[in-house]
Design a protein around this motif. Structure first.
Motif, PDB file in Angstrom:
ATOM      1  N   MET A  53       1.082  -0.946  -0.246  1.00  0.00           N
ATOM      2  CA  MET A  53      -0.102  -0.196  -0.138  1.00  0.00           C
ATOM      3  C   MET A  53       1.408   1.325   0.134  1.00  0.00           C
ATOM      4  SD  MET A  53      -2.867  -1.377   2.334  1.00  0.00           S
ATOM      5  CE  MET A  53      -3.903   0.628   2.520  1.00  0.00           C
ATOM      6  N   GLN A  86       2.738   1.809  -3.326  1.00  0.00           N
ATOM      7  CA  GLN A  86       1.331   1.769  -4.875  1.00  0.00           C
ATOM      8  C   GLN A  86       0.657   2.804  -4.161  1.00  0.00           C
ATOM      9  OE1 GLN A  86      -0.017  -2.299  -5.593  1.00  0.00           O
ATOM     10  NE2 GLN A  86       2.408  -3.144  -5.359  1.00  0.00           N
ATOM     11  N   LYS A  87       0.620   3.874  -3.570  1.00  0.00           N
ATOM     12  CA  LYS A  87      -0.130   4.980  -2.987  1.00  0.00           C
ATOM     13  C   LYS A  87      -1.086   4.609  -3.321  1.00  0.00           C
ATOM     14  CE  LYS A  87       3.418   7.761  -4.166  1.00  0.00           C
ATOM     15  NZ  LYS A  87       4.246   7.855  -3.151  1.00  0.00           N
ATOM     16  N   GLY A  88      -1.786   3.088  -1.852  1.00  0.00           N
ATOM     17  CA  GLY A  88      -2.819   3.097  -1.496  1.00  0.00           C
ATOM     18  C   GLY A  88      -3.791   1.912  -2.409  1.00  0.00           C
ATOM     19  N   ASN A  89      -3.324   1.393  -3.396  1.00  0.00           N
ATOM     20  CA  ASN A  89      -3.256   0.545  -4.601  1.00  0.00           C
ATOM     21  C   ASN A  89      -2.741  -0.804  -3.380  1.00  0.00           C
ATOM     22  OD1 ASN A  89      -4.819   1.865  -6.020  1.00  0.00           O
ATOM     23  ND2 ASN A  89      -2.956   2.830  -7.115  1.00  0.00           N
ATOM     24  N   VAL A  90      -3.324  -1.848  -3.693  1.00  0.00           N
ATOM     25  CA  VAL A  90      -2.608  -3.837  -3.939  1.00  0.00           C
ATOM     26  C   VAL A  90      -3.371  -4.385  -4.448  1.00  0.00           C
ATOM     27  CG1 VAL A  90      -4.735  -3.697  -1.033  1.00  0.00           C
ATOM     28  CG2 VAL A  90      -2.278  -4.489  -1.050  1.00  0.00           C
ATOM     29  N   GLU A  91      -3.088  -6.073  -4.591  1.00  0.00           N
ATOM     30  CA  GLU A  91      -3.531  -6.950  -4.710  1.00  0.00           C
ATOM     31  C   GLU A  91      -3.250  -8.242  -3.902  1.00  0.00           C
ATOM     32  OE1 GLU A  91      -5.946  -7.039  -7.924  1.00  0.00           O
ATOM     33  OE2 GLU A  91      -5.719  -4.634  -7.117  1.00  0.00           O
ATOM     34  N   LYS A 145      -9.788  -8.656  -0.768  1.00  0.00           N
ATOM     35  CA  LYS A 145      -9.175  -7.767  -0.825  1.00  0.00           C
ATOM     36  C   LYS A 145      -9.553  -6.850   0.414  1.00  0.00           C
ATOM     37  CE  LYS A 145      -7.627  -4.366  -3.918  1.00  0.00           C
ATOM     38  NZ  LYS A 145      -7.993  -3.628  -4.808  1.00  0.00           N
ATOM     39  N   VAL A 168      -7.458  -4.535   3.329  1.00  0.00           N
ATOM     40  CA  VAL A 168      -7.447  -3.539   3.572  1.00  0.00           C
ATOM     41  C   VAL A 168      -7.936  -3.145   4.653  1.00  0.00           C
ATOM     42  CG1 VAL A 168      -8.114  -1.065   2.733  1.00  0.00           C
ATOM     43  CG2 VAL A 168      -7.383  -2.455   0.988  1.00  0.00           C
ATOM     44  N   GLN A 202      -7.281   9.077   0.099  1.00  0.00           N
ATOM     45  CA  GLN A 202      -7.751   8.487  -0.524  1.00  0.00           C
ATOM     46  C   GLN A 202      -8.152   7.285  -0.725  1.00  0.00           C
ATOM     47  OE1 GLN A 202      -4.040   8.654  -0.763  1.00  0.00           O
ATOM     48  NE2 GLN A 202      -3.010   6.812  -1.593  1.00  0.00           N
ATOM     49  N   LEU A 203      -8.044   6.324   0.922  1.00  0.00           N
ATOM     50  CA  LEU A 203      -8.904   5.214   0.930  1.00  0.00           C
ATOM     51  C   LEU A 203      -9.856   5.924   2.120  1.00  0.00           C
ATOM     52  CD1 LEU A 203      -6.384   2.569   2.053  1.00  0.00           C
ATOM     53  CD2 LEU A 203      -7.478   3.022  -0.451  1.00  0.00           C
ATOM     54  N   SER A 261     -13.671   4.313   0.966  1.00  0.00           N
ATOM     55  CA  SER A 261     -13.713   3.897   0.870  1.00  0.00           C
ATOM     56  C   SER A 261     -15.076   3.058   2.095  1.00  0.00           C
ATOM     57  CB  SER A 261     -13.110   2.520   0.856  1.00  0.00           C
ATOM     58  OG  SER A 261     -11.919   2.453   1.533  1.00  0.00           O
TER      59      SER A 261
END
Length: 188
Positions: A15, A18-23, A45, A49, A101-102, A105
């Motif tokens: 996170m 990748q600036k908050g992105n996660v797979e 996912k 998170v 950014q999150l 969510s």
């Protein structure tokens, strides 16, 4: 480190990078476990998170709930708490991701809602103790005051962090504390 903790640590690193992105596949690879094990522990996912966000707030709570020495004057003790909170929020690399950014969510919003309630309860308790000792304005409603200060602090931190350049934590604390102390002081 157990596999669940390894997955959370890997997700945290992903996170941040990748600036908050996660797979989930990437996180499982980083943790050296199967994708199926990641799903077993977190379900999705969003669950992964949520685990990272929970871990972030657990570390935050450790600072907020820390005993700062009850024998000290209220204003001195609570200013030190503010310094520690700001230091954490300004320097933890997850702060701009979680508060930025999150924050919208559903999994993050749900965790934040619960944590904010806990933080307000704790701050209200601390304010009540200061009022009992005559160090704070007794006419203030502790819960409303706690909500104003904790919510305002969080939003102010978020604004400074969102600027993109590293904020000056000392200046932020100094300005914030001046406002807080003036609002809490007993009226003569």
């Amino acid at each position: 480190m157990d596999k669940r903790s390894a997955l959370i640590a890997a997700a945290r690193a992903a996170m941040i990078e990748q600036k908050g992105n996660v797979e989930i596949g990437d996180v499982a690879r980083r943790a050296g476990v199967s994708v199926g094990l990641a799903y077993h522990h977190f379900g999705s996912k969003a669950g992964l998170v949520a685990a990272v966000v929970t871990e972030f707030y657990d570390r935050y709570d450790d600072i907020v709930m820390q005993d700062m020495g009850r024998g000290r004057p209220w204003l001195e003790r609570e200013r030190e708490r503010l310094v520690r909170i700001v230091d954490f929020l300004f320097h933890d690399p997850l702060t701009p991701i979680i508060l930025g950014q999150l924050s919208g969510s559903p999994e993050v919003a749900q965790i934040e809602f619960g944590r904010r309630g806990k933080i307000i309860e704790s701050a209200a308790w601390v304010i009540e103790r200061g009022q009992e000792k005559g160090e704070l304005d007794p006419s203030l409603d502790p819960y409303v005051t706690a909500a104003i200060f904790t919510g305002g602090l969080r939003e102010a931190c978020n604004r400074w962090i969102a600027r993109g350049d590293p904020p000056d934590a000392e200046l932020f604390v100094s300005r914030s504390w001046r406002i807080m102390a003036a609002g809490l002081a007993p009226k003569n």
